[in-house]
Design an enzyme around this catalytic site. Structure first.
Site, mmCIF file in Angstrom:
data_model
loop_
_atom_site.group_PDB
_atom_site.id
_atom_site.type_symbol
_atom_site.label_atom_id
_atom_site.label_comp_id
_atom_site.label_asym_id
_atom_site.label_seq_id
_atom_site.Cartn_x
_atom_site.Cartn_y
_atom_site.Cartn_z
ATOM 1 N N LYS A 25 1.235 9.560 -5.558
ATOM 2 C CA LYS A 25 -0.112 9.043 -5.330
ATOM 3 C C LYS A 25 -1.148 10.127 -5.644
ATOM 4 C CE LYS A 25 -3.014 7.253 -1.588
ATOM 5 N NZ LYS A 25 -3.134 6.953 -0.158
ATOM 6 N N HIS A 61 -10.964 -2.162 1.935
ATOM 7 C CA HIS A 61 -11.168 -0.806 1.408
ATOM 8 C C HIS A 61 -12.098 -0.712 0.196
ATOM 9 C CE1 HIS A 61 -9.232 3.459 0.998
ATOM 10 N NE2 HIS A 61 -10.440 3.457 1.545
ATOM 11 N N CYS A 119 -6.034 4.178 -3.653
ATOM 12 C CA CYS A 119 -6.401 2.854 -3.121
ATOM 13 C C CYS A 119 -7.684 2.245 -3.655
ATOM 14 C CB CYS A 119 -6.536 2.926 -1.606
ATOM 15 S SG CYS A 119 -4.993 3.224 -0.764
ATOM 16 N N ASP A 159 0.844 -1.192 0.000
ATOM 17 C CA ASP A 159 0.000 0.000 0.000
ATOM 18 C C ASP A 159 0.886 1.251 0.000
ATOM 19 O OD1 ASP A 159 -2.054 1.804 0.260
ATOM 20 O OD2 ASP A 159 -2.983 0.830 1.976
ATOM 21 N N ASP A 163 -0.147 -0.742 -4.896
ATOM 22 C CA ASP A 163 -1.478 -0.379 -5.419
ATOM 23 C C ASP A 163 -1.448 0.920 -6.208
ATOM 24 O OD1 ASP A 163 -1.001 1.220 -3.145
ATOM 25 O OD2 ASP A 163 -3.073 1.129 -2.449
#
Ligand SMILES: *[C@@H]1O[C@H](CO)[C@@H](O)[C@H](O)[C@H]1NC(C)=O
Ligand SMILES: *[C@@H]1O[C@H](CO)[C@@H](O)[C@H](O)[C@H]1NC(C)=O
Ligand SMILES: *[C@@H]1O[C@H](CO)[C@@H](O)[C@H](O)[C@H]1NC(C)=O
Ligand SMILES: *[C@@H]1O[C@H](CO)[C@@H](O)[C@H](O)[C@H]1NC(C)=O
Ligand SMILES: *[C@@H]1O[C@H](CO)[C@@H](O)[C@H](O)[C@H]1NC(C)=O
Length: 587
Positions: free
Chosen positions: A320, A143, A87, A48, A298
């Protein structure tokens, strides 16, 4: 322009043909190998928020990841692997084989207090494998929604889940507080549908490793295994202590000057240790010879901003959440004795949504593509999964990827082969630059003899038994050199994605420095890509998000994150403080 379009179509159909012939060959040639009872075990290890440059097979010597690197060198480096930039959309794409625009997850993530999830009318990967006779297991993060029971993992095709339902948790206390104001701290740790209090206070990467080992040993080759290890590492915990690692692990990285980066290195290192443990355990019960192991992140790492963990996506721009390579091009590798041509860089562009059809092909599971309507493509034979594989005549699949079309933040990013189109960006452009540089002054002492460190890793010691040709120092150094991304020229034509369309050839300009949208020479490509975005936009589902209400807060649900739409809220709001748990013990 028309010819180029046809080229894409043509390359797609090559993949389709090889998919068909793949199945045919499996029946004809490997009749005994690929029968039902011998379907390959699949171990998918998902990190992650791990930065692109935070695995040492990409060339960084700041801290080593010898087990992950060994997996890559004995297997294949997934050099051009892409995933959505955050995510929830990334996990949705993995499990559905579709773009986030085709699952309603294209805008941001599911914050714990929000009553929505991955739409239940979609058939997902664990359901398909469960139906095909697999034992299906999720260890770690979900999630994809939990407001109602039907949204949670064991209602969505997993026989077993051990871990958390939400966004993240504390690495020891297994609770979380959302950045949304007024929502209390809540405990979030389950074994299937039961709250799990056992071992609270133990580092969660270790617990996930132990659970994975338990599942593998209990399986002992009796049933095809699907094990998705969806780590918390290396996401941040809660605000009061965002980065957490065991003291003995941190001690190994005292030479790293930045204290956050030092803890981050320890978090990655423990994750790397976990990979070695899983490989060794598979070998112990003779499952490795029929296993496929995949490791990937991810999305890109968040160097700065919300949930910043000090990750590095060097030399890419962005991180991200952004449409740049730093957000969507991720670290990844595959190892399996079932694939040919190991010890190489896999040259094709690949998308996280390709795993569903690819792994189904590997397991010889027929897919009902008319209802699944996949965006992912089957790359099993291209990866070397059957005898048609020819290293010297390797097909480079030129696939299309819709990275994002987000109508809320006005961002669109599309890739076709080597071409990438970006229109709009997030956070007013504040994450659009190169945010980190490769650290050269802090060097892992093991990097002095990098090959020895790889050779010495648990994973390499186990995996070398399956080598086609023995892994040598020269090959390791060559692969590491080839996997190091080089930027090409300097900034020639910069682009402000808030104001204009940007377009790059990412094969020669992976750092997205030279905007070709303004050049008339490439106008036909620009027009084609712009039209394609508009066309894809018309196929987008509306976003499924719902906002939270205060009665969903853990303070009305015994200080836990639970199926709050089905669990009557208590009248009185509890003070969950920093505790956030119904469990008796806090270690
Ligand atoms: C599935 O559900 C989503 C969202 O709830 C909806 O947008 C979509 O049209 C549905 N698809 C089908 C095939 O029912
Ligand atoms: C696995 O099964 C074999 C027999 O098939 C048995 O000998 C062995 O003890 C088992 N191992 C474990 C760890 O249960
Ligand atoms: C090899 O591994 C052992 C045990 O894990 C460790 O103590 C040693 O330092 C390693 N050597 C190298 C060169 O990495
Ligand atoms: C590019 O972004 C602008 C501004 O948000 C928008 O008006 C335009 O429709 C976008 N074009 C495409 C092809 O997405
Ligand atoms: C979904 O998110 C968007 C953007 O944040 C927001 O405008 C909209 O109100 C949300 N929808 C619901 C139903 O909460």
């Amino acid at each position: 322009m028309f010819i180029r379009m046809r080229l894409f179509k043509c390359l797609f159909s090559i993949t389709l043909i090889s998919f068909i012939s793949n199945n045919y060959q499996i029946i004809a040639v490997h009749g005994t190998v690929q029968q039902n009872e011998n379907k390959p075990h699949i171990i998918f290890i998902l990190a992650d928020d791990l930065g692109f440059d935070d695995v040492s097979f990409r060339g960084s010597g700041e801290f080593l990841t010898p087990n992950i690197d060994a997996l890559a060198y004995h297997g294949k480096i997934l050099d051009r692997l892409y995933a959505p930039a955050i995510c929830t959309p990334s996990r949705a794409a993995l499990l559905t084989g579709r773009y986030p625009i085709h699952t309603g997850t294209q805008h941001f993530v599911i914050s714990n207090e929000e009553p929505w999830g991955l739409p239940t009318n979609l058939t997902i990967l664990p359901e398909i494998f469960q139906k095909a006779g697999y034992s299906t297991n999720l260890v770690g993060k979900w999630h994809l929604g939990f407001a109602k029971r039907e949204l949670t993992p064991t209602f969505r095709g997993f026989d077993h889940h051990y871990g958390y339902w939400g966004d993240f948790i504390d690495y020891y206390q297994r609770r979380s507080k959302m950045p949304t104001p007024h929502f209390a701290m809540g405990y979030d740790f389950y074994r299937d549908m039961e709250l799990e209090c056992v071992d609270r206070g133990t580092y969660v990467t270790d617990l996930f490793t132990r659970e994975a080992e338990r599942i593998i040993l209990a399986n002992n080759n009796t049933q095809p295994l699907l094990l998705i290890m969806s780590h918390l590492a290396v996401h941040t915990g809660n605000d009061e202590e965002p980065l957490q690692a065991p003291v003995d692990e941190i001690e190994k990285f005292q030479y790293i000057k930045d204290p956050n980066r030092r803890i981050y290195a320890a978090m990655v290192s423990r994750l790397d240790w976990s990979v070695g443990r899983v490989v060794r355990t598979l070998e112990k019960v003779n499952m490795l010879e029929n296993s496929i192991i995949i490791f990937q992140s991810d999305n890109g790492g968040p160097s700065i901003g919300l949930f910043a963990n000090s990750a590095s996506n060097w030399p890419f721009r962005g991180q991200k959440k952004t449409p740049w390579e730093g957000g969507v091009r991720v670290a990844g590798a595959i190892w399996s004795p079932l694939i040919r041509g190991r010890g190489t860089l896999f040259p094709s562009t690949m998308y996280i949504g390709d795993w569903l059809p690819t792994l189904a092909a590997a397991a010889n599971i027929p897919l009902d593509t008319s209802t699944l309507r996949l965006d992912g493509i089957d790359l099993w034979s291209t990866l070397g999964g059957d005898d048609s594989f020819n290293q010297s005549a390797q097909i480079k699949v030129e696939r299309e990827i819709v990275h994002t079309i987000d109508a809320v933040w006005h961002v669109a990013a599309l890739q076709q082969g080597d071409w990438k189109y970006v229109n709009g960006t997030v956070a007013a452009g504040q994450f659009d630059n190169v945010l980190t540089y490769r650290e050269l002054s802090d060097t892992d002492p093991r990097n002095l003899d990098y090959y020895a460190a790889i050779e010495n890793s648990t994973a390499s010691q186990v995996l070398r038994k399956y080598d086609q040709t023995q892994l040598q120092r020269e090959l390791v150094n060559q692969l590491r050199h080839d996997a190091t991304v080089r930027c090409g020229g300097g900034v020639q034509h910069s682009c402000n994605a808030l104001l204009e369309e940007c377009m790059y050839n990412v094969a020669v300009d992976p750092c997205e420095r030279n905007n070709l949208a303004a050049s008339s020479e490439y106008n036909d490509i620009l027009v084609r890509m712009r039209k394609r975005v508009q066309q894809r936009r018309r196929t987008a589902w509306s976003i499924s998000n719902r906002s939270g209400r205060l009665e969903f807060s853990p303070s009305h649900h015994r200080c836990t994150w639970t199926n709050f739409l089905e669990d009557a809220p208590s009248e009185e709001a509890l003070d969950c403080g920093l505790y956030g748990a119904p469990c008796e013990t806090e270690v």
